[in-house]
Design an enzyme around this catalytic site. Structure first.
Site, mmCIF file in Angstrom:
data_model
loop_
_atom_site.group_PDB
_atom_site.id
_atom_site.type_symbol
_atom_site.label_atom_id
_atom_site.label_comp_id
_atom_site.label_asym_id
_atom_site.label_seq_id
_atom_site.Cartn_x
_atom_site.Cartn_y
_atom_site.Cartn_z
ATOM 1 N N THR A 184 -22.855 -7.343 7.316
ATOM 2 C CA THR A 184 -23.079 -8.787 7.208
ATOM 3 C C THR A 184 -21.775 -9.566 7.286
ATOM 4 O OG1 THR A 184 -25.001 -8.383 5.800
ATOM 5 C CG2 THR A 184 -24.058 -10.599 5.741
ATOM 6 N N CYS A 197 -31.302 -2.452 2.752
ATOM 7 C CA CYS A 197 -30.794 -2.565 4.126
ATOM 8 C C CYS A 197 -29.276 -2.474 4.187
ATOM 9 C CB CYS A 197 -31.259 -3.875 4.774
ATOM 10 S SG CYS A 197 -32.800 -3.686 5.707
ATOM 11 N N PHE A 198 -28.627 -2.358 3.032
ATOM 12 C CA PHE A 198 -27.190 -2.054 2.949
ATOM 13 C C PHE A 198 -26.323 -3.100 3.646
ATOM 14 C CE2 PHE A 198 -29.921 1.614 3.829
ATOM 15 C CZ PHE A 198 -30.042 2.103 2.539
ATOM 16 N N CYS A 199 -26.740 -4.377 3.578
ATOM 17 C CA CYS A 199 -25.986 -5.475 4.205
ATOM 18 C C CYS A 199 -25.750 -5.199 5.690
ATOM 19 C CB CYS A 199 -24.649 -5.702 3.494
ATOM 20 S SG CYS A 199 -24.820 -6.262 1.799
ATOM 21 N N ASN A 200 -26.756 -4.602 6.351
ATOM 22 C CA ASN A 200 -26.646 -4.315 7.777
ATOM 23 C C ASN A 200 -28.021 -4.534 8.417
ATOM 24 O OD1 ASN A 200 -26.282 -3.241 10.371
ATOM 25 N ND2 ASN A 200 -24.898 -1.651 9.643
#
Length: 853
Positions: A149, A421-424
């Site tokens: 992100t 979503c792991f900042c992705n």
């Protein structure tokens, strides 16, 4: 009664089975022993979130605590001793960071930030974006869709400046590659700056993207650079990559490399850096200026001049210097525990590969798979896959089990994983087949990033990630796999034996992991070392009384050379000789070694007066340097260091503001020095092939001069007449401390740490000399030696005194210069870097210039 597949599973969950899948495990010691010694706090915990943050070892924190308990670290913007210590330590750590990534300060600068995100924002705010115009195309901000992100967020800055945004799918980079564009006649070269950002390793799937993309984009051979004229810069997001993999910036010179140190060491958090290629740093444009960044500015006028140094321009305010100092202990502990980043990469990849193979072969009783693995590889190639495994668990009907449910169950078993979503978002959409409309619909349904809504209309909104670190163990894999089987498999378990046999028989490609990186270890560069040939030097002889030369009679003045000293170890005691060879950097072995603290910062008598009690002795017959001190057995190190010895570590340090390349002299002498000085320290030696030019007197008509670890020049000369004058002045002071000690001229001479002592007639006559003729050899006087408080250390007792600095200041009207620096002058030859000989008499030639040197 246990079914055969369950028994087979139990057999697979043995260490012997793991070793049949992968040959690399641990670091030469039992992994459990490492855990018991360094990570007692995670006993009973299965920690599998190293991509979130790895864990720090206890010894790292203990050594850092001892460091800040022993030393006083002040604000580096001041100039007092504690501030200088901080400054020097921070600079040493910058070198250590660059060494870790196999580069140097000539190529890269280290700008400290609060983390990787802050480093990315720094690039976004200072990159010279250009809006499209009639004259030339505008800049393009391009990024791989599989990006964090914080990378995608750069478009928030570029959108306001009329800059184009180009999301790039991973397969497009090479699939749409073209030959480099050729410039047509009459077409001017386009200088519009563009930025391409991609991760060295996906924080979602662990996929490693080719580092060769760096040069491919810069040379405009790969998409999207091949379709847009201009100058292309590459931002390589290395935060996830560097935790378990070596990165060689000499081979892959990305322009901007953001990192976060907690991903590497676990401590400190809230500290990162932007490694910026110096060529790229020239184009950055910074508007805001904070404390420490200004060379000059006016309050009532819009006038500001930034400091010329890259780092000084971009580090606003006081850096987090104690956190930065802790990085040394992170690098050092990592080296001691693991040996190298390559060892870490092999260890962690093996654990991830094993977990992938077993998890992907688990099936429910009806034969349906237990897990859907989200990756683009089969975990065979260590250059293509990192130590991350991303997946979704499926029930016996093939429906996704919500990641929140898995997370809650894992917590009951004290298994620490990461979900979501792991900042992705880009990778999450790709692997989970989430459309743009799905994302918007999920938001309307109440789902936002980071919450526990794991399913919307039966579709997953995220997945599960396990990731490994250098302290991860096979037991972590065991615990996790047994957890999955016990909690999420519809019994009886079925194993896909064909897949197991196929994956097990496939030869893993560990050797392809950045082939040239295999020799790189923490804090050590993998450069080839050339053999340095030491010339056969002439001799210097301390004279007996002789006949004054004809030239001396013509000048009417001559001075006899009375003493000759060398200082093998910087800041330690002198070694007086009657004759001595000459080397390429002055007197052979003069200041070729120095003592550094645990952070690699040079120790001088200003910081550690006891250094003067260490007596170095050069023994040419045995080819050794011996260190002696009263009450301890002597220790010896070789005079010449073979850099082929893999146990010796190279490093970079600072001397008088100059970066010097050095080699560590080993553990035995380090233990000896540590015992005597009562603090961790090491002995390092200047690397044989390293050349350092003299800065003092630059611009004068003198040939280049190579230096050892001396501060300013190859030679330092003092006049006994000057010493006698100062001695008399001290004696006439009724308030002088230790009055009885100043009657010994030899002891006073030792305070000034000179190489050459002459017997002159007039005190301070040497200040006005421009040249010296010594025997048949000419020297140029480069200037006076500015004296510091180091001459206030009694060389016999290591106690500090105010003399002779106080009297020197008084008798010289506030000036604290004493003695002169010399450089060898060999006619007009620009290659002469060593003198030929010194005769019995020193004959000065008075400067014709009215300007005092």
């Amino acid at each position: 009664m246990e079914t055969q597949p369950m028994q087979d599973f139990q057999d697979l969950c043995t260490f012997e089975s793991f070793k049949s899948f992968w040959h690399y495990y641990g670091y030469g010691v039992d992994q459990q022993e490492l855990l018991d010694r360094e990570f007692k706090r995670i006993k009973g915990v299965t920690y599998l979130d190293h991509a979130g943050t790895t864990l720090f070892p206890e010894s790292q924190i203990k050594e850092f605590y001892e460091d800040i308990s022993r030393n006083v670290y002040g604000n580096p913007h001041s100039h007092n001793p504690s501030s200088r210590l901080t400054h020097d330590t921070v600079e040493s750590i910058r070198y250590r960071i660059l060494e870790h990534f196999n580069t140097c300060p000539e190529e890269y600068s280290v700008i400290f930030t609060s983390g990787c995100t802050a480093a990315l924002k720094l690039v976004a705010d200072t990159f010279p974006w250009k809006a499209v115009s009639k004259e030339e195309p505008g800049s393009e901000f391009c990024f791989l869709t599989d990006n964090h992100t914080s990378v995608v967020g750069i478009r928030g800055v570029t959108a306001l400046q009329g800059v184009g945004t180009v999301p790039v799918l991973p397969h497009q980079v090479e699939a749409r590659a073209k030959k480099p564009q050729t410039q047509t006649n009459g077409e001017e070269e386009c200088s519009t700056p563009h930025l391409f950002c991609y991760p060295a390793q996906s924080n979602f799937s662990g996929r490693k993207y080719p580092l060769s993309y760096v040069k491919g984009i810069q040379s405009q051979q790969l998409y999207p650079a091949c379709e847009h004229r201009g100058r292309w810069f590459v931002l390589l997001d290395a935060a996830c990559f560097v935790g378990c993999s070596p990165l060689d910036l000499s081979q892959y010179p990305a322009d901007f490399v953001p990192i976060s140190f907690y991903k590497m060491f676990g401590f400190p958090t809230g500290l990162g850096a932007l490694l910026v290629r110096n060529e790229a740093a020239k184009v950055l444009r910074k508007s805001y200026f904070g404390g420490g960044t200004a060379a000059a500015y006016l309050v009532e006028e819009n006038y500001f001049v930034p400091k010329p140094n890259v780092v000084s321009r971009f580090e606003d305010g006081t850096i987090s210097f104690l956190d930065i100092i802790s990085l040394h202990h992170g690098f050092e502990t990592l080296r001691k525990l693991t040996g190298s980043m390559m060892n870490i990469q092999l260890h962690t990849f093996g654990l991830a590969r094993y977990t992938y193979i077993i998890l992907s072969c688990l099936c429910h009783s009806n034969g349906k798979p237990v897990a859907q693995i989200h990756c683009d590889s089969d975990f065979r190639n260590i250059a293509e896959q990192g130590a991350i495994l991303n997946f979704s668990l499926l029930d016996c009907h093939g429906q996704t089990v919500g990641y929140s449910q898995v997370d809650k169950m894992a917590s009951l078993f004290n298994i620490h994983i990461r979900t979501g979503c792991f900042c992705n978002t880009g990778a999450c959409q790709h692997y989970l087949a989430i459309s743009n409309q799905n994302v918007k619909s999920n938001l309307q349904a109440g789902h936002v990033c980071g919450d526990s809504i794991d399913l919307v209309d039966g579709r997953p909104t995220g997945s599960i990630r396990v990731s490994f670190g250098y302290m991860s163990s096979f037991e972590d894999c065991q615990n996790f796999l047994r957890f999955v089987v016990n909690c999420f498999v519809n019994k009886p378990l079925i194993l896909d034996q064909k897949r197991i046999n196929r994956l097990k028989s496939a030869t893993p490609m560990e050797s392809s992991a950045s082939d040239h990186l295999s020799s790189i270890t923490n804090g050590q560069q993998g450069h080839e070392i050339e053999q340095v040939i030491t010339p056969s030097p002439e001799r210097i002889t301390t004279p007996s009384e002789g006949t004054v030369s004809k030239e001396g009679k013509n000048n009417g003045i001559s001075h006899t050379l009375t003493n000759l000293f060398i200082y093998p170890v910087k800041s330690c005691a002198s070694f007086e000789v009657t004759e001595w060879p000459l080397g390429p950097q002055g007197l052979l072995y003069d200041r070729l070694w120095m003592v550094v603290n645990e952070n690699g910062v040079c120790l001088s008598q200003k910081r550690e007066p006891k250094l003067c009690l260490i007596r170095p002795i050069i023994c040419l017959a045995s080819n050794t340097l011996q260190l002696q001190v009263s009450g301890m057995e002597a220790v010896a190190v070789p005079l010449e260091t073979s850099l082929e010895n893999s146990e010796l570590r190279t490093s970079q340090s600072k001397v008088c503001g100059d970066r010097v390349q050095t080699v560590d002299c080993g553990e035995e002498v380090s233990a000896w020095l540590t015992e005597f000085l009562g603090k961790p320290c090491r002995l390092i030696r200047q690397r044989p092939e390293f050349l350092r030019d003299m800065k003092f007197g630059r611009g004068k008509s003198c040939c280049p001069t190579a230096l050892s670890l001396v501060n300013e020049a190859q030679f330092l000369l003092i006049n006994k007449a000057s010493v006698s004058f100062l001695q008399e002045h001290i004696a006439n002071r009724h308030d002088s401390e230790n009055e009885g000690t100043w009657s010994d001229m030899e002891q006073l001479i030792q305070r000034f740490r000179t190489n050459l002592v002459i017997s002159g007639q007039e005190p301070f006559a040497e200040d006005d000399w421009s040249h010296l003729t010594v025997g048949g050899t000419q020297f140029q006087v480069m200037g006076r030696c500015g004296r510091c408080q180091m001459i206030g250390v009694d060389q016999k007792s290591a106690t500090r005194t105010q003399e002779p600095l106080r009297s020197l200041s008084e008798c010289r009207s506030g000036k604290v210069t004493f003695g002169v620096y010399l450089a060898h002058q060999s006619g007009r030859s620009s290659t002469a870097i060593s003198i030929l000989s010194i005769g019995d008499h020193v004959i000065p030639r008075i400067s014709e210039s009215t300007e005092k040197l």
